[in-house]
Design a protein around this motif. Structure first.
Motif, PDB file in Angstrom:
ATOM      1  N   VAL A  34      12.413  -1.662  36.951  1.00  0.00           N
ATOM      2  CA  VAL A  34      12.306  -3.075  37.633  1.00  0.00           C
ATOM      3  C   VAL A  34      12.529  -4.148  36.200  1.00  0.00           C
ATOM      4  CG1 VAL A  34      10.727  -2.604  39.218  1.00  0.00           C
ATOM      5  CG2 VAL A  34       9.802  -3.376  37.189  1.00  0.00           C
ATOM      6  N   GLU A  56      14.430  -8.569  45.701  1.00  0.00           N
ATOM      7  CA  GLU A  56      13.775  -9.522  44.748  1.00  0.00           C
ATOM      8  C   GLU A  56      12.495  -9.948  45.593  1.00  0.00           C
ATOM      9  OE1 GLU A  56      14.100 -13.298  41.814  1.00  0.00           O
ATOM     10  OE2 GLU A  56      15.462 -13.159  43.429  1.00  0.00           O
ATOM     11  N   ILE A 105      10.139 -10.383  40.742  1.00  0.00           N
ATOM     12  CA  ILE A 105      10.461  -8.757  40.449  1.00  0.00           C
ATOM     13  C   ILE A 105      11.630  -8.380  40.899  1.00  0.00           C
ATOM     14  CG2 ILE A 105       9.481  -6.528  40.789  1.00  0.00           C
ATOM     15  CD1 ILE A 105       6.702  -7.664  41.346  1.00  0.00           C
ATOM     16  N   HIS A 106      12.803  -8.080  40.283  1.00  0.00           N
ATOM     17  CA  HIS A 106      13.815  -7.568  40.541  1.00  0.00           C
ATOM     18  C   HIS A 106      13.825  -6.036  40.574  1.00  0.00           C
ATOM     19  CE1 HIS A 106      16.423 -11.401  39.816  1.00  0.00           C
ATOM     20  NE2 HIS A 106      14.915 -11.548  39.524  1.00  0.00           N
ATOM     21  N   ALA A 107      14.197  -5.426  41.679  1.00  0.00           N
ATOM     22  CA  ALA A 107      14.179  -4.033  41.878  1.00  0.00           C
ATOM     23  C   ALA A 107      15.566  -3.415  41.212  1.00  0.00           C
ATOM     24  CB  ALA A 107      14.072  -3.524  43.167  1.00  0.00           C
TER      25      ALA A 107
END
Length: 117
Positions: A34, A56, A105-107
């Protein structure tokens, strides 16, 4: 590390904060899976319309923001969480009067952004 600490990933605030003592900065590839943006946006500020090829998640810590997710507008404040699916256009604007602080939070192990405006 072995035992219960296997796979543990940690980062200190001074390693991601762009300005010491402020909630603003980013970490890419955290845990190899992440990437995080620690947002600090003054009233009226926020990113323009964009999308990502992965989901996101927004976690609002302080302040309020108006999120535009596809055609829908959602106002969110402290403790609220929004998840934008992969490929969905979105943006947000801090509403004030307080400064917006959020964790985005970017996966993905790195940021991939398609800017639309």
């Amino acid at each position: 590390m072995a035992g219960t600490n296997a796979g543990l990933h940690a980062v200190r605030r001074e390693d991601w904060s762009e300005t010491p003592g402020e909630w603003h900065g980013e970490v890419q590839g955290f845990g190899g899976e992440v990437s995080l943006i620690f947002v600090r946006a003054e009233p009226g500020k926020g990113p323009r319309l964009h999308s990502h090829p992965y989901p996101e998640t927004f976690i609002v810590r302080a302040g309020r923001a108006l999120y535009t997710i596809d055609e829908r507008e959602i106002e969110a404040g402290p403790g609220e969480i929004l998840v934008v699916p992969a490929g969905v256009p979105h943006k947000f604007r801090s509403l004030g009067p307080d400064t917006l602080e959020s964790i985005d939070i970017h996966a993905s192990e790195h940021f991939v952004t398609d800017w639309m405006e």
